[in-house]
Structures are given as C-alpha cells and as structure tokens.
Scaffold this motif. Structure first.
Motif, PDB file in Angstrom:
ATOM      1  N   SER A  53      -4.247  -2.716  -5.683  1.00 52.89           N
ATOM      2  CA  SER A  53      -3.663  -3.691  -4.759  1.00 52.89           C
ATOM      3  C   SER A  53      -2.636  -4.533  -5.494  1.00 52.89           C
ATOM      4  O   SER A  53      -2.676  -4.663  -6.722  1.00 52.89           O
ATOM      5  CB  SER A  53      -4.741  -4.593  -4.141  1.00 52.89           C
TER       6      SER A  53
ATOM      7  N   ASP B 206       0.766  -8.841   0.758  1.00 57.93           N
ATOM      8  CA  ASP B 206      -0.412  -8.236   0.127  1.00 57.93           C
ATOM      9  C   ASP B 206      -0.523  -6.788   0.579  1.00 57.93           C
ATOM     10  O   ASP B 206      -0.606  -6.514   1.793  1.00 57.93           O
ATOM     11  CB  ASP B 206      -1.690  -8.987   0.518  1.00 57.93           C
TER      12      ASP B 206
ATOM     13  N   THR C 155      -0.180  -8.273  -4.938  1.00 59.30           N
ATOM     14  CA  THR C 155       0.202  -9.476  -4.193  1.00 59.30           C
ATOM     15  C   THR C 155       1.543  -9.955  -4.732  1.00 59.30           C
ATOM     16  O   THR C 155       1.691 -10.170  -5.935  1.00 59.30           O
ATOM     17  CB  THR C 155      -0.850 -10.586  -4.364  1.00 59.30           C
ATOM     18  N   TYR C 156       2.507 -10.110  -3.814  1.00 56.27           N
ATOM     19  CA  TYR C 156       3.869 -10.485  -4.224  1.00 56.27           C
ATOM     20  C   TYR C 156       4.337 -11.672  -3.389  1.00 56.27           C
ATOM     21  O   TYR C 156       4.320 -11.635  -2.166  1.00 56.27           O
ATOM     22  CB  TYR C 156       4.827  -9.304  -4.044  1.00 56.27           C
ATOM     23  N   HIS C 157       4.751 -12.744  -4.080  1.00 55.36           N
ATOM     24  CA  HIS C 157       5.288 -13.922  -3.406  1.00 55.36           C
ATOM     25  C   HIS C 157       6.809 -13.781  -3.336  1.00 55.36           C
ATOM     26  O   HIS C 157       7.508 -13.961  -4.337  1.00 55.36           O
ATOM     27  CB  HIS C 157       4.905 -15.190  -4.175  1.00 55.36           C
TER      28      HIS C 157
ATOM     29  N   GLU D  21       4.361 -14.439   1.550  1.00 57.32           N
ATOM     30  CA  GLU D  21       3.508 -13.669   0.639  1.00 57.32           C
ATOM     31  C   GLU D  21       3.196 -12.318   1.255  1.00 57.32           C
ATOM     32  O   GLU D  21       2.894 -12.203   2.448  1.00 57.32           O
ATOM     33  CB  GLU D  21       2.203 -14.418   0.362  1.00 57.32           C
TER      34      GLU D  21
ATOM     35  N   SER E  96      -2.766  -3.167  -0.172  1.00 53.76           N
ATOM     36  CA  SER E  96      -3.965  -2.625  -0.788  1.00 53.76           C
ATOM     37  C   SER E  96      -4.187  -1.214  -0.276  1.00 53.76           C
ATOM     38  O   SER E  96      -4.041  -0.934   0.923  1.00 53.76           O
ATOM     39  CB  SER E  96      -5.180  -3.501  -0.458  1.00 53.76           C
TER      40      SER E  96
END
Length: 381
Positions: free
Chosen positions: A256, A268, A258-260, A266, A270
């Motif tokens: 997974s 996410d 998570t990228y801001h 944001e 997965s």
C-alpha cells in the motif's frame, strides 16, 4: 458514562438496548481503570445481558427435520433462542506495565455462552481467554537503527467447560531505522480447532478437529519523503480452510502507498492478494484493489471517496463442502462520506455507499445494495 475520581482512578457505566416485536437485547455494565503509578495500571469490566429472540428467528436458523424429529441448528449460538428470555455475564480484568524498557500486559476475559451484545461487535461467546505479552525495548543513538523491540505472546482460549479452543505462542522482532522505517517479523505457532462436526452440540472435545498451525507475518513501513508513505504486509504459512474444515496453506500479500498531493489532498492505494491451497491444489485466489481519495477542507471537516474492487477465483473441483454458484465473482463497492468535527469527541457524519456484483448468474456488474447514513456523536465537555 465515565467519571474521573482523580488522575489515577476512573469509573464507567455502559448500556445498549435493541428491541422490536418479540425481540430484545439489553446490555448493562460497569468498568474501572486504576493507575498504580506512571507505569502500572489495572482495568476491569463486568457486563450482563438479557435477551429474547423471536420464534421466527429460531425456526429460520433451526429448521425442523422430520427424519430426526428435532430442530437442527445451522449455528450453535441460536440453540437457546426457543427458551424465552435468557441472560448471562461477561468479565474482563487486566494489568499493564509500560515503561521505557519493558512492556508487560496480562488480561483475562470470560464471556458466557448465553451472553449477547447485538449492538456491539462481539462475534464469540462461551470463551475463557487468558493472554499475556512481554516486550523488551533497546535503544541506540550511534547506530543506524534507533530502536529494537523483542516480544513474546502467549494466548490460550477454552470454553466454559474448560475444553481447549486455541493456544498461541508467538515471538516478535521489531526494528525502527532511517526514513521512519519499521520492520516487524512475527512467528506464530498455534493449536486451533476447526468447525463443529455437529453444530447442534456446543461441545468442543470429540466434536472438532485440532489443527497445528505455523505461520509467519512480515511488515515493512518506510517514509522516503515527507509526502509519501509505503507499506508492505505478508502472511505465509498454515491456516484452516473453514469452508471444507481441513488444513490449508495461505499466502497473503498487501502492498500500500499513501501520497499527500498537497496540504489538502491525500491518495491511498492498497492492493491485496490472497491464495488458499489445500490437498495440493488451490481453493481460491483473490485480488482486491482499494483506492481512497480524501480532501481536508480544514482541521474540522473532510470529504472522502472510497472504491474497493475485488475478483475472487474459486476452484470448484477443490471445494467439496461448498455450494458455489460461480468460478469467478467480482464485487465493486463505493462510499462517499463527509465528516465535520466540532471537537475531538463530537463528530457529524453524512454518507452514501453502494455495492455491485458479477458472477455466473449476473453477467455484468449490477448494483445490489445502496445505503445512505447519518451519524452524530455528541460529548458533553
């Protein structure tokens, strides 16, 4: 309801009530937490439930068999449903020591066979569970790693007649290093029973098969940049094929990210892959993709869109105990939710979700469920 006597002692009261025609479930209980000092604390809880199920529910799950001239229940927990009102208790007591170098946690739970909490997530009853965990922390200021944790866990579960349900011994190793990285390795050895041969009999001994399981869990988390976090989880080893009540081999892989994208947005992503094998052939293979995008308007409110798409491939030749309609099944679920937080304990939720399915009978993804929901949680501060 919770009342803090002082910084070290707190008492609480909890109750839920669910009722309709010919049905009710009332749960009431007391709990407390006491801090002996900065590192040691004790918690305890006592609950009681009073329940009555409708005769229609009992007949649905326990249809009458003319051959045996008796009702045969599909699940053990509804055997008592034809007895009118029934009550039982649940208890919990635990001790925790949490200091700079040591973690020791011990807990005992007992949930009666006739205890029910229909408004809470309590999937197991008729259990006595003793669990203890010991962990040792090591720190470094000169090496490339910053912290190492070694742990051991022992967990044993019986029913109220002291018949063994499961016993787990686990060893864990956790390392924290550069780039906010965490590596976690857990080895598990477990003895666990399968399904009841006679679901009308609540007994475990001489009514189940005890399986010996060894499996390994691995987790890696790393943050190469301030706006990017990457994780990977895997599980490999023995498991129980509950659909056919036999020993199997499981492989689970779950990367997974998570990228801001900016301070408000944001993303996410997965992906999960799972494969169960038994008797030298696969039982099922599943691929699941979970995508979520969130927009944080400010510190109090956000909007989130979630999409979960899964494809499951069943091996019809290796599922002798299951009645499966299709070799392949697809599911698509979406959810849109808006949240507004007035304070940490006062939250408003407004949302919509739906689900679509495709299998041998439904040739294309077709929506089979839609839900709109509203939730308000208010705290008197």
């Amino acid at each position: 309801y919770r009342y803090d006597v002082n910084d070290d002692l707190a008492f609480g009261f909890i109750s839920t009530l669910r009722s309709s025609d010919d049905y009710h479930n009332l749960v009431m209980g007391l709990d407390f937490k006491y801090k002996l000092d900065m590192s040691n604390s004790i918690i305890a809880q006592a609950l009681n439930s009073n329940t009555e199920y409708s005769i229609e529910l009992y007949q649905n799950w326990c249809p009458y068999n003319e051959v045996t001239a008796s009702n045969e229940c599909a699940i053990t927990s509804v055997i008592v449903a034809d007895e009118g009102e029934f009550s039982d208790n649940a208890y919990k007591i635990g001790f925790e020591h949490n200091s700079e170098y040591w973690l020791v946690r011990t807990e005992y739970d007992q949930i009666g066979q006739d205890f029910r909490a229909d408004l809470g997530y309590l999937p197991k009853v008729d259990i006595k569970n003793f669990n203890t965990t010991v962990g040792r922390n090591f720190y470094s200021e000169q090496s490339w790693w910053t912290e190492i944790n070694l742990g051991a866990q022992y967990d044993i579960v019986h029913n109220e007649n002291n018949q063994l349900i499961s016993k787990l011994n686990a060893l864990s190793f956790t390392l924290q290093g550069p780039l906010q990285s965490i590596v976690d390795v857990i080895y598990n050895h477990e003895d666990r029973v399968g399904l009841r041969e006679d679901p009308n009999d609540a007994a475990i001994d001489n009514n189940t098969t005890m399986y010996e399981l060894d499996y390994l869990e691995f987790y890696l988390g790393v943050q190469p940049r301030a706006d990017l976090f990457i994780q990977f989880y895997s599980l490999i080893g023995d498991t129980i094929d509950y659909g056919n009540d036999r020993l199997g081999d499981m492989v689970e892989l779950n990367p997974s990210v998570t990228y801001h994208l900016n301070t408000h947005l944001e993303l996410d992503l997965s992906y999960s892959y799972a494969e169960l094998e038994a008797d030298d052939d696969y039982v099922f293979k599943e691929n699941l993709l979970d995508a979520r995008i969130s927009y944080q308007f400010d510190i109090n409110s956000y909007l989130r869109l979630s999409t979960v798409y899964s494809v499951t491939d069943y091996n019809l030749d290796n599922n002798p105990e299951l009645d499966i309609d299709s070799e392949e099944e697809e599911n698509l679920a979406t959810q849109l939710i808006y949240s507004y937080k007035l304070n940490p304990q006062t939250v408003f939720f407004l949302g919509y979700s739906d689900n679509s399915i495709e299998n041998r009978r439904v040739k294309r993804l077709k929506q089979d469920e839609r839900t709109a929901f509203l939730k308000l949680s208010y705290a008197w501060m």
